[in-house]
Scaffold this active site. Structure first.
Site, mmCIF file in Angstrom:
data_model
loop_
_atom_site.group_PDB
_atom_site.id
_atom_site.type_symbol
_atom_site.label_atom_id
_atom_site.label_comp_id
_atom_site.label_asym_id
_atom_site.label_seq_id
_atom_site.Cartn_x
_atom_site.Cartn_y
_atom_site.Cartn_z
ATOM 1 N N GLY A 56 0.831 -1.205 0.000
ATOM 2 C CA GLY A 56 0.000 0.000 0.000
ATOM 3 C C GLY A 56 0.862 1.250 0.000
ATOM 4 O O GLY A 56 2.099 1.172 0.016
ATOM 5 N N GLU B 211 -0.785 -10.751 3.263
ATOM 6 C CA GLU B 211 -0.530 -9.900 4.443
ATOM 7 C C GLU B 211 -0.828 -10.671 5.725
ATOM 8 O O GLU B 211 -0.080 -10.596 6.706
ATOM 9 C CB GLU B 211 -1.398 -8.642 4.372
#
Ligand code: 5RP
Length: 213
Positions: free
Chosen positions: A24, A98
């Site tokens: 991100g 993640e």
């Protein structure tokens, strides 16, 4: 604020270890700062192809998770965090990797700007990674739970799956919901990080970086 928390996360890096790296825009800032101390770490494990590429561009070693043991620290952003450091993640679609890297790490340091801190999780649509053939079935099950799933158009995860973004959930018991969603056949994982929450939240505010534990 994203840059400030990304820089502050460097304090949690243990020299000589392999560092878990998230995905991100905030994680990208962290990668750029990590490059300034690349000689001091053994290497990294990335939670997405995009992050692996950014790390490699900086000349930072990227390992396969299977080639290393427990990671000392995992640094990643979030879409929402509660005051208990339960998170919604997966806005970038990397939630499964993640969650794997977070699970394999001793300490999870979450980095976010203060807009991400909420009283109740669920305003941000909850991403759910789904095996493509199960898309309609899982969608119907999510409706039964009170959600409004929306297919993330044209998006395929690094694992070859699709994402359903689930609107309208007021998540009062994230630990229970995380488990319930993962029990739907065809769900790979969901973006609730409650069973393995963050250990530390570095929150960017106009007055500086706040640390929540
Ligand atoms: C990606 C994520 C990100 O951590 C989350 O979307 C936050 O992104 P950003 O740092 O760009 O605000 O979970 O899957």
């Amino acid at each position: 604020m994203k840059k400030a928390v990304a820089k502050a996360a460097l304090d949690y890096i243990e020299p000589g270890t392999v560092v878990g790296v998230g995905t991100g825009s905030t994680a990208n800032h962290f990668i750029d700062f990590l490059a300034t101390m690349k000689g001091k770490i053994e290497g990294t494990v990335a939670s997405s192809v995009a992050s692996a590429e950014r790390l490699k561009k900086h000349g930072i070693q990227v390992y396969d998770l299977n080639a290393v043991g427990e990671l000392s620290v995992y640094v990643d952003g979030a879409d929402e965090s509660s005051h208990h450091l339960h998170l919604i993640k997966g806005g970038g679609g990397a939630l499964t990797r993640e969650k794997i890297v977070a699970a394999a790490s001793k300490t999870f340091v979450c980095i976010a700007d203060e807009s991400k801190l909420v009283d109740v999780l669920g305003k941000f649509p909850l991403p759910v990674e789904v095996i493509p053939m199960a898309r309609s079935y899982v969608g119907r099950e999510l409706v039964k739970l009170g959600g409004r799933p929306e297919l993330r158009d044209g998006f395929v995860t690094d694992n070859g799956n699709v994402i359903l973004d689930v609107h309208n959930l007021q998540i009062l018991n994230p630990v229970e919901l995380e488990q319930k969603l993962n029990n739907i056949v065809g769900v790979v994982t969901n973006g609730l990080f409650a069973r393995r929450p963050a250990d530390v939240l570095l929150l960017g505010t106009p007055a500086g970086v706040k640390t929540l534990k």
